[in-house]
Write a protein that holds these residues in place. Structure first.
Motif, PDB file in Angstrom:
ATOM      1  N   ILE A 243       0.838  -1.201   0.000  1.00 45.49           N
ATOM      2  CA  ILE A 243       0.000   0.000   0.000  1.00 45.49           C
ATOM      3  C   ILE A 243       0.871   1.249   0.000  1.00 45.49           C
ATOM      4  CG2 ILE A 243      -1.593   1.363   1.412  1.00 45.49           C
ATOM      5  CD1 ILE A 243      -2.827  -1.319   2.315  1.00 45.49           C
ATOM      6  N   ALA A 244       1.861   1.269   0.881  1.00 44.02           N
ATOM      7  CA  ALA A 244       2.747   2.432   0.972  1.00 44.02           C
ATOM      8  C   ALA A 244       3.486   2.653  -0.343  1.00 44.02           C
ATOM      9  CB  ALA A 244       3.735   2.235   2.119  1.00 44.02           C
ATOM     10  N   SER A 245       3.943   1.566  -0.967  1.00 48.99           N
ATOM     11  CA  SER A 245       4.653   1.677  -2.235  1.00 48.99           C
ATOM     12  C   SER A 245       3.769   2.279  -3.326  1.00 48.99           C
ATOM     13  CB  SER A 245       5.138   0.292  -2.664  1.00 48.99           C
ATOM     14  OG  SER A 245       5.754   0.324  -3.932  1.00 48.99           O
ATOM     15  N   LYS A 246       2.518   1.860  -3.369  1.00 54.30           N
ATOM     16  CA  LYS A 246       1.584   2.392  -4.358  1.00 54.30           C
ATOM     17  C   LYS A 246       1.328   3.875  -4.135  1.00 54.30           C
ATOM     18  CE  LYS A 246      -1.638   2.432  -7.542  1.00 54.30           C
ATOM     19  NZ  LYS A 246      -1.293   2.364  -8.994  1.00 54.30           N
ATOM     20  N   VAL A 247       1.125   4.275  -2.882  1.00 55.22           N
ATOM     21  CA  VAL A 247       0.867   5.688  -2.581  1.00 55.22           C
ATOM     22  C   VAL A 247       2.076   6.542  -2.939  1.00 55.22           C
ATOM     23  CG1 VAL A 247       0.406   7.343  -0.730  1.00 55.22           C
ATOM     24  CG2 VAL A 247      -0.871   5.196  -0.830  1.00 55.22           C
ATOM     25  N   LEU A 248       3.280   6.047  -2.676  1.00 55.60           N
ATOM     26  CA  LEU A 248       4.488   6.792  -3.053  1.00 55.60           C
ATOM     27  C   LEU A 248       4.552   6.952  -4.576  1.00 55.60           C
ATOM     28  CD1 LEU A 248       7.200   8.132  -2.521  1.00 55.60           C
ATOM     29  CD2 LEU A 248       8.249   5.852  -2.514  1.00 55.60           C
ATOM     30  N   ASP A 249       4.269   5.891  -5.315  1.00 52.87           N
ATOM     31  CA  ASP A 249       4.277   5.988  -6.782  1.00 52.87           C
ATOM     32  C   ASP A 249       3.294   7.050  -7.264  1.00 52.87           C
ATOM     33  OD1 ASP A 249       6.146   3.989  -6.850  1.00 52.87           O
ATOM     34  OD2 ASP A 249       4.756   2.412  -7.503  1.00 52.87           O
ATOM     35  N   GLU A 250       2.107   7.079  -6.670  1.00 54.55           N
ATOM     36  CA  GLU A 250       1.111   8.072  -7.058  1.00 54.55           C
ATOM     37  C   GLU A 250       1.580   9.485  -6.715  1.00 54.55           C
ATOM     38  OE1 GLU A 250      -1.882   7.633  -8.639  1.00 54.55           O
ATOM     39  OE2 GLU A 250      -1.225   5.562  -8.940  1.00 54.55           O
ATOM     40  N   ALA A 251       2.227   9.639  -5.570  1.00 55.82           N
ATOM     41  CA  ALA A 251       2.709  10.953  -5.144  1.00 55.82           C
ATOM     42  C   ALA A 251       3.824  11.455  -6.060  1.00 55.82           C
ATOM     43  CB  ALA A 251       3.191  10.885  -3.697  1.00 55.82           C
ATOM     44  N   VAL A 252       4.762  10.585  -6.395  1.00 57.89           N
ATOM     45  CA  VAL A 252       5.869  10.974  -7.274  1.00 57.89           C
ATOM     46  C   VAL A 252       5.343  11.343  -8.664  1.00 57.89           C
ATOM     47  CG1 VAL A 252       7.924  10.118  -8.458  1.00 57.89           C
ATOM     48  CG2 VAL A 252       7.609   9.655  -6.028  1.00 57.89           C
ATOM     49  N   ALA A 253       4.388  10.548  -9.174  1.00 59.46           N
ATOM     50  CA  ALA A 253       3.810  10.848 -10.488  1.00 59.46           C
ATOM     51  C   ALA A 253       3.117  12.206 -10.475  1.00 59.46           C
ATOM     52  CB  ALA A 253       2.834   9.748 -10.889  1.00 59.46           C
ATOM     53  N   TYR A 254       2.381  12.490  -9.408  1.00 61.38           N
ATOM     54  CA  TYR A 254       1.685  13.771  -9.314  1.00 61.38           C
ATOM     55  C   TYR A 254       2.671  14.930  -9.196  1.00 61.38           C
ATOM     56  CZ  TYR A 254      -1.416  17.440  -7.610  1.00 61.38           C
ATOM     57  OH  TYR A 254      -2.108  18.621  -7.460  1.00 61.38           O
TER      58      TYR A 254
END
Length: 377
Positions: A243-254
């Motif tokens: 979950i944390a990895s997915k949220v980080l990916d979304e944050a970096v993309a944004y």
């Protein structure tokens, strides 16, 4: 010495990840609204998910919980609902604590994807320690009669079996039973929880008949109950890491797309530092979760400590990263439509399942002090 995963392990992880990203995105998850997804179950079964822990003589792949940990992390990233990971955990319990008759009966069905099993552990007004369990079976003729109540049982209505931790006799020993949710005397009541993409139930046992064959291993076993908690804790830790990895990916993309002062906000040092802090925490979280998976798979002497370290640390990491990821998105991060809240909700439920951080840190402290008194490391 090489501690990395093998190429085959990574290939299986990547195939699961690719499937989930292509066919089970967030929109698909929300579309199901917490209902049991039979199509997802069937497709994951075709990929060999439920046969991983089943020994080869029972039609499985004969792999270990180390292999499973990579897959469970992807389940966290994709917010895969119960009872998928729960059935994997139950498989480990049957393999390690079931009688030969029970293994021959249940494991081929699990390997074929024909058996859904969910745990029933938590009770009202009780802590996380196994000794707090009060659901009790009393002797009755050639069997037992069980009464008690379990809370937060995931997808009990869709399960074929419930793996329940109970006490045999007033003040007696603890053990596990495998019982059908439709057996006479069992009633289910829907819970409303923070996790909107899972269904949880209160399960009430009212003088339910328990046979000898229902008892995992044929007798009470505290070690079986503790292993259920530990393996479930590892599964939760790896999913929180995903979950944390997915949220980080979304944050970096944004951060790479959102422009402020004519520059992507990801180019600002303050944002870079926040993303770096999240990445470091996730890497440490993975190390803790993977080691705990190895420890339970190998029955290592420090497996209990490893599980507690992983469960508490991964819980802290998922909370930190989810909060930071939402903050980094600014005002849109708090909107219902974006969906980041769904990752935070799942992470919070997993954080408090199978022992919260306070319980597990106290367990590590107690173990450490005990070893100091004994003069061991």
């Amino acid at each position: 010495m090489d501690f990395d995963f093998s190429e085959e392990q990574y290939m299986f992880r990547d195939s699961v990840k690719g499937f989930l990203e292509e066919k089970y995105g967030l929109a698909k998850v929300c579309e199901k609204d917490g209902e049991f997804d039979a199509s997802l179950w069937a497709e994951l079964n075709e990929m060999g998910t439920f046969s991983m822990l089943v020994p080869e003589q029972f039609g499985g792949l004969g792999l270990s919980f180390v292999d499973v940990s990579l897959v469970l992390e992807e389940y966290g990233r994709a917010l895969v609902p119960a009872p998928i990971s729960e059935t994997i955990v139950a498989t480990d319990l049957i393999v390690n604590h079931g009688s030969e008759t029970q293994k021959a009966r249940w494991l081929p069905l699990i390997a074929a994807g024909n058996l859904k099993i969910v745990p029933a552990i938590v009770e009202a007004d009780a802590g996380y320690d196994p000794e707090d369990i009060s659901a009790t079976a009393v002797t009755s003729g050639n069997g037992w009669r069980l009464s008690g109540r379990k809370l937060l049982v995931p997808h009990a209505v869709a399960a074929d079996l419930i793996l329940a931790a109970i006490r045999f006799g007033a003040g007696g020993p603890l053990g596990l039973i495998l019982i059908e949710p439709g057996r006479e005397g069992i009633s289910l009541r829907d819970h409303t929880t923070l996790d909107l993409l899972n269904r949880f139930y209160e399960v009430t046992f009212d003088n339910v008949s328990i046979l000898q064959d229902d008892i995992l291993g044929g007798e009470a076993s505290l070690s079986a109950v503790q292993r259920l908690l530990d393996v479930s804790g590892v599964a939760a830790a790896t999913q929180m890491t995903g979950i944390a990895s997915k949220v980080l990916d979304e944050a970096v993309a944004y951060a790479g797309q959102r422009v402020q002062f004519d520059k992507p906000i990801g180019s600002f040092q303050a944002i870079k530092h926040r993303c770096a802090d999240m990445a470091v925490s996730i890497d440490a979280s993975r190390s803790a979760a993977y080691y705990a998976a190895w420890a339970v798979a190998e029955h290592a002497p420090d497996s209990g400590r490893a599980v507690s370290i992983a469960k508490s640390f991964c819980g802290d990491t998922s909370r930190f990263v989810c909060n930071e990821g939402i903050q980094l998105h600014g005002g849109i991060g708090f909107t219902w439509e974006l969906g980041l809240h769904l990752y935070l909700r799942r992470a919070k439920v997993l954080e408090y399942s199978y022992g919260d951080a306070a319980y597990h840190r106290e367990r590590v402290l107690t173990d450490t002090l005990s070893n100091m008194r004994l003069g061991t490391s």
